[in-house]
Design a protein around this motif. Structure first.
Motif, short mmCIF file in Angstrom:
data_model
loop_
_atom_site.label_atom_id
_atom_site.label_comp_id
_atom_site.label_asym_id
_atom_site.label_seq_id
_atom_site.Cartn_x
_atom_site.Cartn_y
_atom_site.Cartn_z
N TRP A 189 0.84 -1.20 0.00
CA TRP A 189 0.00 0.00 0.00
C TRP A 189 0.88 1.25 0.00
N ILE A 247 -4.61 -3.14 -8.57
CA ILE A 247 -3.93 -1.84 -8.53
C ILE A 247 -4.48 -0.91 -9.61
N GLU A 248 -4.65 -1.45 -10.81
CA GLU A 248 -5.17 -0.59 -11.88
C GLU A 248 -6.59 -0.13 -11.60
N GLN A 282 -10.56 5.59 -7.96
CA GLN A 282 -10.18 6.99 -7.68
C GLN A 282 -11.12 7.97 -8.36
N GLY A 292 -0.43 6.87 -2.84
CA GLY A 292 -0.88 7.05 -4.22
C GLY A 292 -2.11 6.21 -4.54
N LEU A 293 -2.40 5.24 -3.68
CA LEU A 293 -3.57 4.39 -3.91
C LEU A 293 -4.81 4.91 -3.20
N ARG A 345 -6.42 2.61 -9.00
CA ARG A 345 -5.82 3.85 -9.54
C ARG A 345 -6.71 4.56 -10.53
N SER A 346 -7.54 3.84 -11.24
CA SER A 346 -8.37 4.50 -12.25
C SER A 346 -9.81 4.57 -11.76
N ASP A 363 -10.49 3.15 1.53
CA ASP A 363 -9.04 2.92 1.69
C ASP A 363 -8.78 1.77 2.66
#
Ligand SMILES: [Fe+2]
Ligand SMILES: [Fe+2]
Length: 141
Positions: free
Chosen positions: A6, A117-118, A125, A9-10, A121-122, A18
């Protein structure tokens, strides 16, 4: 195999989400440990089971939040969740049939690790930004 760590940025800017993502990453890392320790079928099955259950819980939370706040992108976001649900079901079926193979390890890395993760992040978020910008209050339960 690669574990996930972790970092800020995540963050999606919503504490509940979170917190769930951190636990989700923890479950993913347990699957990696179970595969790498070569302890046989049982630990992999059980850690994958925990990850799947937690994925269901987590997706349900996000989808409830998106419904409650009339998020305009809910259909696209839910479709991505559904894609992962299918990938994970396939992954488990392959594991039940063939056991721990290099292909399974590759699939865990790609379909789970990279995807998680992707997606955070996209897609996640974007939802976080929507909540931050609109100031909408999320349901407590
Ligand atoms: Fe999501
Ligand atoms: Fe998420």
């Amino acid at each position: 195999m690669k574990k996930i760590e972790w970092d800020d940025g995540l963050s999606v800017g919503i504490d509940v989400i979170d917190g769930q993502h951190k636990r989700w990453i923890g479950h993913f890392n347990s699957v990696v440990d179970a595969i790498e320790s070569r302890g046989g079928h049982a630990p992999v099955t059980s850690t994958l089971g925990f990850l799947i259950d937690y994925t269901d819980l987590h997706f349900a939370t996000e989808e409830r939040f998106m419904t409650a706040t009339a998020y305009p992108e809910i259909a696209a976001h839910k479709a991505k969740h559904d894609e992962l649900r299918v990938s994970v079901a396939n992954l488990i079926a392959d594991f039940e049939e063939e056991g721990d193979t290099p292909a399974l390890e590759q699939a865990v890395d790609t379909f789970l690790g990279t995807w998680l993760i992707e997606h955070i992040r996209s897609t996640d978020q974007l939802f976080g930004a929507y909540i931050t910008e609109t100031g909408l209050i999320l349901p407590v339960d």
